[in-house]
Design an enzyme around this catalytic site. Structure first.
Site, PDB file in Angstrom:
ATOM      1  N   PHE A   6       0.830  -1.205   0.000  1.00 13.37           N
ATOM      2  CA  PHE A   6       0.000   0.000   0.000  1.00 13.37           C
ATOM      3  C   PHE A   6       0.863   1.253   0.000  1.00 13.37           C
ATOM      4  O   PHE A   6       0.701   2.144   0.818  1.00 13.37           O
ATOM      5  CB  PHE A   6      -0.988   0.004   1.180  1.00 13.37           C
ATOM      6  CG  PHE A   6      -1.946  -1.152   1.134  1.00 13.37           C
ATOM      7  CD1 PHE A   6      -3.080  -1.091   0.342  1.00 13.37           C
ATOM      8  CD2 PHE A   6      -1.688  -2.294   1.864  1.00 13.37           C
ATOM      9  CE1 PHE A   6      -3.952  -2.165   0.287  1.00 13.37           C
ATOM     10  CE2 PHE A   6      -2.546  -3.380   1.820  1.00 13.37           C
ATOM     11  CZ  PHE A   6      -3.685  -3.307   1.034  1.00 13.37           C
ATOM     12  N   HIS A   7       1.803   1.302  -0.959  1.00 15.81           N
ATOM     13  CA  HIS A   7       2.645   2.478  -1.132  1.00 15.81           C
ATOM     14  C   HIS A   7       3.283   2.445  -2.520  1.00 15.81           C
ATOM     15  O   HIS A   7       3.194   1.452  -3.233  1.00 15.81           O
ATOM     16  CB  HIS A   7       3.731   2.553  -0.055  1.00 15.81           C
ATOM     17  CG  HIS A   7       4.727   1.440  -0.103  1.00 15.81           C
ATOM     18  ND1 HIS A   7       4.549   0.255   0.576  1.00 15.81           N
ATOM     19  CD2 HIS A   7       5.908   1.324  -0.758  1.00 15.81           C
ATOM     20  CE1 HIS A   7       5.581  -0.534   0.344  1.00 15.81           C
ATOM     21  NE2 HIS A   7       6.420   0.088  -0.467  1.00 15.81           N
ATOM     22  N   ALA A   8       3.901   3.548  -2.872  1.00 17.07           N
ATOM     23  CA  ALA A   8       4.708   3.661  -4.087  1.00 17.07           C
ATOM     24  C   ALA A   8       6.023   4.307  -3.675  1.00 17.07           C
ATOM     25  O   ALA A   8       6.178   4.772  -2.546  1.00 17.07           O
ATOM     26  CB  ALA A   8       4.001   4.517  -5.134  1.00 17.07           C
ATOM     27  N   ARG A  52       1.997  -0.396  -5.132  1.00 15.89           N
ATOM     28  CA  ARG A  52       2.043  -1.842  -4.987  1.00 15.89           C
ATOM     29  C   ARG A  52       1.319  -2.289  -3.733  1.00 15.89           C
ATOM     30  O   ARG A  52       1.380  -1.644  -2.686  1.00 15.89           O
ATOM     31  CB  ARG A  52       3.481  -2.369  -5.024  1.00 15.89           C
ATOM     32  CG  ARG A  52       4.335  -2.230  -3.797  1.00 15.89           C
ATOM     33  CD  ARG A  52       5.159  -0.962  -3.638  1.00 15.89           C
ATOM     34  NE  ARG A  52       5.542  -0.247  -4.817  1.00 15.89           N
ATOM     35  CZ  ARG A  52       6.724  -0.302  -5.391  1.00 15.89           C
ATOM     36  NH1 ARG A  52       7.676  -1.035  -4.884  1.00 15.89           N
ATOM     37  NH2 ARG A  52       6.993   0.414  -6.448  1.00 15.89           N
TER      38      ARG A  52
END
Length: 133
Positions: free
Chosen positions: A49-51, A96
């Site tokens: 839950f980040h990029a 992702r």
């Protein structure tokens, strides 16, 4: 256009078993500055839950499996990682998420940069705003 690229890692070995060699700037398309692995993920737990603004990664499921969902703000793709001879190259500015970890999953990740919290984009709304710029 795909959000990721598979990298095949040819297994080496003989009747005793197999070995995969991972080398910076050869089998991994960048200098590796950080390696970590995720294991022991509880049933039903999702991660990621980040990029990243600049960081590139190659993820390899050494054992077990998990489902990776990738999103560039315009396109979304899901793919299963379930082979120690296939790496998933994830470029910068790709959101992702990792889901459906098998109980025996060990996910190895090689990164192009050292850990830097300022490189993380942890808000999906902020990510969508940045890719739209």
């Amino acid at each position: 256009m795909s959000l990721f690229h598979w990298i095949d890692f040819p297994p080496l070995g003989d009747e005793r078993g197999s070995l995969v060699a991972l080398e910076a700037n050869k089998t991994i398309p960048f200098e590796i500055k950080r390696v970590y692995y995720i294991f022991g993920t509880k049933e039903g737990v999702s991660r990621g839950f980040h990029a990243h603004s600049d960081l590139k990664q190659v993820a390899v499921c050494v054992t077990g499996s998990c489902r990776m969902v990738l999103n560039n703000g315009k396109q979304k793709e899901a793919v299963w990682l379930d082979s120690p001879t296939k790496g998933l190259l994830i470029e910068e500015m790709v959101w992702r998420e990792m889901h459906e970890f098998s109980l025996d999953c060990v996910l190895l990740v090689m990164a192009s940069e050292y850990y830097d919290e300022s490189d993380y984009i942890r808000s999906y709304d902020e990510f969508i705003q940045k890719v739209g710029e």
